[in-house]
Motif scaffolding. Sequence first.
Motif, PDB file in Angstrom:
ATOM      1  N   LYS A  38       0.840  -1.200   0.000  1.00  0.00           N
ATOM      2  CA  LYS A  38       0.000   0.000   0.000  1.00  0.00           C
ATOM      3  C   LYS A  38       0.874   1.248   0.000  1.00  0.00           C
ATOM      4  O   LYS A  38       1.789   1.381   0.803  1.00  0.00           O
ATOM      5  CB  LYS A  38      -0.890  -0.021   1.233  1.00  0.00           C
ATOM      6  CG  LYS A  38      -2.117   0.806   1.008  1.00  0.00           C
ATOM      7  CD  LYS A  38      -3.062   0.702   2.159  1.00  0.00           C
ATOM      8  CE  LYS A  38      -4.236   1.626   1.904  1.00  0.00           C
ATOM      9  NZ  LYS A  38      -5.035   1.822   3.084  1.00  0.00           N
ATOM     10  N   THR A 129       5.508  -0.596  16.173  1.00  0.00           N
ATOM     11  CA  THR A 129       4.550  -0.119  15.173  1.00  0.00           C
ATOM     12  C   THR A 129       5.281   0.293  13.902  1.00  0.00           C
ATOM     13  O   THR A 129       4.863  -0.025  12.801  1.00  0.00           O
ATOM     14  CB  THR A 129       3.779   1.107  15.712  1.00  0.00           C
ATOM     15  OG1 THR A 129       3.358   0.821  17.035  1.00  0.00           O
ATOM     16  CG2 THR A 129       2.584   1.419  14.851  1.00  0.00           C
ATOM     17  N   ASP A 150      -3.923   4.854  15.203  1.00  0.00           N
ATOM     18  CA  ASP A 150      -4.150   3.490  14.732  1.00  0.00           C
ATOM     19  C   ASP A 150      -4.086   3.476  13.201  1.00  0.00           C
ATOM     20  O   ASP A 150      -4.063   4.521  12.561  1.00  0.00           O
ATOM     21  CB  ASP A 150      -5.460   2.896  15.283  1.00  0.00           C
ATOM     22  CG  ASP A 150      -6.676   3.661  14.836  1.00  0.00           C
ATOM     23  OD1 ASP A 150      -6.711   4.036  13.661  1.00  0.00           O
ATOM     24  OD2 ASP A 150      -7.578   3.888  15.661  1.00  0.00           O
ATOM     25  N   GLN A 151      -4.048   2.251  12.673  1.00  0.00           N
ATOM     26  CA  GLN A 151      -3.699   2.122  11.262  1.00  0.00           C
ATOM     27  C   GLN A 151      -4.601   2.915  10.327  1.00  0.00           C
ATOM     28  O   GLN A 151      -4.132   3.591   9.409  1.00  0.00           O
ATOM     29  CB  GLN A 151      -3.706   0.654  10.856  1.00  0.00           C
ATOM     30  CG  GLN A 151      -2.965   0.469   9.561  1.00  0.00           C
ATOM     31  CD  GLN A 151      -3.006  -0.947   9.091  1.00  0.00           C
ATOM     32  OE1 GLN A 151      -3.347  -1.855   9.812  1.00  0.00           O
ATOM     33  NE2 GLN A 151      -2.628  -1.144   7.840  1.00  0.00           N
ATOM     34  N   GLU A 152      -5.876   2.852  10.603  1.00  0.00           N
ATOM     35  CA  GLU A 152      -6.822   3.511   9.709  1.00  0.00           C
ATOM     36  C   GLU A 152      -6.591   5.017   9.684  1.00  0.00           C
ATOM     37  O   GLU A 152      -6.534   5.640   8.635  1.00  0.00           O
ATOM     38  CB  GLU A 152      -8.246   3.207  10.190  1.00  0.00           C
ATOM     39  CG  GLU A 152      -9.279   3.253   9.097  1.00  0.00           C
ATOM     40  CD  GLU A 152     -10.629   2.813   9.630  1.00  0.00           C
ATOM     41  OE1 GLU A 152     -11.572   3.577   9.483  1.00  0.00           O
ATOM     42  OE2 GLU A 152     -10.707   1.717  10.224  1.00  0.00           O
ATOM     43  N   LYS A 153      -6.420   5.561  10.876  1.00  0.00           N
ATOM     44  CA  LYS A 153      -6.199   7.004  10.980  1.00  0.00           C
ATOM     45  C   LYS A 153      -4.877   7.397  10.347  1.00  0.00           C
ATOM     46  O   LYS A 153      -4.748   8.464   9.762  1.00  0.00           O
ATOM     47  CB  LYS A 153      -6.208   7.424  12.449  1.00  0.00           C
ATOM     48  CG  LYS A 153      -7.600   7.591  12.998  1.00  0.00           C
ATOM     49  CD  LYS A 153      -7.556   8.204  14.380  1.00  0.00           C
ATOM     50  CE  LYS A 153      -8.937   8.211  15.000  1.00  0.00           C
ATOM     51  NZ  LYS A 153      -8.876   8.014  16.452  1.00  0.00           N
ATOM     52  N   ARG A 154      -3.898   6.501  10.509  1.00  0.00           N
ATOM     53  CA  ARG A 154      -2.571   6.773   9.954  1.00  0.00           C
ATOM     54  C   ARG A 154      -2.640   6.874   8.432  1.00  0.00           C
ATOM     55  O   ARG A 154      -2.093   7.787   7.820  1.00  0.00           O
ATOM     56  CB  ARG A 154      -1.628   5.649  10.360  1.00  0.00           C
ATOM     57  CG  ARG A 154      -0.210   6.082  10.457  1.00  0.00           C
ATOM     58  CD  ARG A 154       0.630   5.189  11.327  1.00  0.00           C
ATOM     59  NE  ARG A 154       0.305   3.795  11.128  1.00  0.00           N
ATOM     60  CZ  ARG A 154       0.260   2.913  12.115  1.00  0.00           C
ATOM     61  NH1 ARG A 154       0.504   3.277  13.341  1.00  0.00           N
ATOM     62  NH2 ARG A 154      -0.019   1.647  11.888  1.00  0.00           N
ATOM     63  N   ASP A 155      -3.342   5.912   7.833  1.00  0.00           N
ATOM     64  CA  ASP A 155      -3.480   5.922   6.377  1.00  0.00           C
ATOM     65  C   ASP A 155      -4.202   7.170   5.908  1.00  0.00           C
ATOM     66  O   ASP A 155      -3.848   7.764   4.903  1.00  0.00           O
ATOM     67  CB  ASP A 155      -4.253   4.681   5.911  1.00  0.00           C
ATOM     68  CG  ASP A 155      -3.397   3.441   6.006  1.00  0.00           C
ATOM     69  OD1 ASP A 155      -2.176   3.612   6.207  1.00  0.00           O
ATOM     70  OD2 ASP A 155      -3.931   2.330   5.909  1.00  0.00           O
ATOM     71  N   LYS A 156      -5.213   7.531   6.667  1.00  0.00           N
ATOM     72  CA  LYS A 156      -6.008   8.699   6.296  1.00  0.00           C
ATOM     73  C   LYS A 156      -5.158   9.964   6.396  1.00  0.00           C
ATOM     74  O   LYS A 156      -5.166  10.810   5.500  1.00  0.00           O
ATOM     75  CB  LYS A 156      -7.219   8.793   7.227  1.00  0.00           C
ATOM     76  CG  LYS A 156      -8.383   9.500   6.563  1.00  0.00           C
ATOM     77  CD  LYS A 156      -9.587   9.517   7.479  1.00  0.00           C
ATOM     78  CE  LYS A 156     -10.511  10.652   7.093  1.00  0.00           C
ATOM     79  NZ  LYS A 156     -11.386  11.064   8.179  1.00  0.00           N
TER      80      LYS A 156
END
Lengths: 274, 237
Positions: A38, A129, A150-156
């Motif tokens: 990704k 992490t 967390d991962q989702e927020k990081r990607d966003k």
Amino acid sequence: MGKVKIKRKSTLIDMTAMSDVTVLLLTFFMLTSTFLAKEPTVVNTPSSVSEEKVPMYNLVTILVSGKDKPGKEGNPATEGKVFISFCGDQDSTYSSEKVRELVLKEAVGMYNKEHPSNQITLTDQEIKTFTSLNMFGVPFAGLKQYLALDQEKRDKFQGNMADPAVGIPINDNKDYDKGLNDFQIWMKAVYFVSMNLRDEQVGNLGVEKGSEEEKQMQNLYNALKRSGQAIAVKADKNTPYSTVQKVFDNLQTMKLNKFTLMTALKSEEEQSAN
Amino acid sequence: MAQIEQSDNGGKKKKGAQKKIAIHVDFTPMVDMNMLLITFFMLCTTMIKSQTLQLALPSNEKVENQNKNQTKASEAITMILDTEYDAKTGEPMINENGSTKHVIYYYEGKPDSATVKQESFLGNAKGEFQGIRKILSDRNKEVLKKYVVLKQEWRDGKITKEEFDKKSRENASDSTLKRPVVIIKPGPNATYEALINAVDEMQINQISRYNIELPNATDSALIAKFKGEAPAPAPAN
């Protein structure tokens, strides 16, 4: 006259053979697949006639983001953001996770030395992490905060190219000895780690210099310094050269002046007749 | 295949014997599921790996002026790259064949507004080199002549791929042959693709000596003058 008997045939189709085939295909795809890593932004690499494949291991990928939309609609602030991803050896002690951990520790140490008033310390959890991250692009100052998400927020967060807090700073390029910027610190850390790996291995195990064993141990270092295959720059084809040149310039300052550019393969007709 | 038939006892049915049922296993849902999984894996895999282009640049260390390598004017070709943009949308202009419109201003030897010419990346047509490729290959024909021989030998199976690679590398840097030195200068408007195209031309034409620099004031002035003098550039096709 006897009646013509119509034989009733069952309409059941035997799916066993079909199932066999699909399972075989499935196994094939499962074994050969390498998942697309990704990336925070999609870049459309230019095409070239070069047929060299990008190495899968011992690779540092530098991604330079392009504009979010082509032409004047695009936001110029989204262009030229730098992201780095580290990939270690395939299956040795120096896997991606290990290399990332070593590089992170080295880089943070260097950053703290350069910025004594603005030190950062990472907990074990944060380091853990980081080792699982594929591609990241935040300045050192925002690293701790970024790893806490967390991962989702990081990607966003990372996917928002217009945010000035996204992207590794590459400006302020100075001499090798003084005042490195964040990007240069990362590169220096990669270089040091690869050199340490080599020296440590050779020193500890008493492996003879020049032997086959030694060669295997210094994969990353070799790829980095000698063949220039460890650094791959990936940029969009419509990005102005002046943007990409900034990255090149930083690498040149770090004396990592041999590197590779990621390209797509040019169509057959283009390269024929030569 | 999917049914299991229980054997009869010699074809003779006993009275009161249990009815034999053929056991069918329906594999259709299994196939359905497998197909879904295959589709998933097919879409997620990358079969084509990216290619890479090797690039070696000089390091940024300051070099004393007198120690700088000077290129012989007779060997030098300077290519200044430029990309044309659509004034309305701001996107790079596209040729009829779908490639981006890049323009190359080039001069041989010392910068002189009289010798500046304009070319573009045209690739091949009818098995012949076109555009800038033709100009570069003309300048490097001694190397290319030997390269073609080597390539034929490799295709005929006389030499292996490794030998071919090694020999063509040696051939490209053979100092006894007349070889050009190309200086690639991506201008302020040039896209990254223009640079890759230019480096590609070096590979195709087996030019081992090339350098990538930023254009200086002389070059910019030269191009401005050239553009002023030639308002209607020849259409690239």
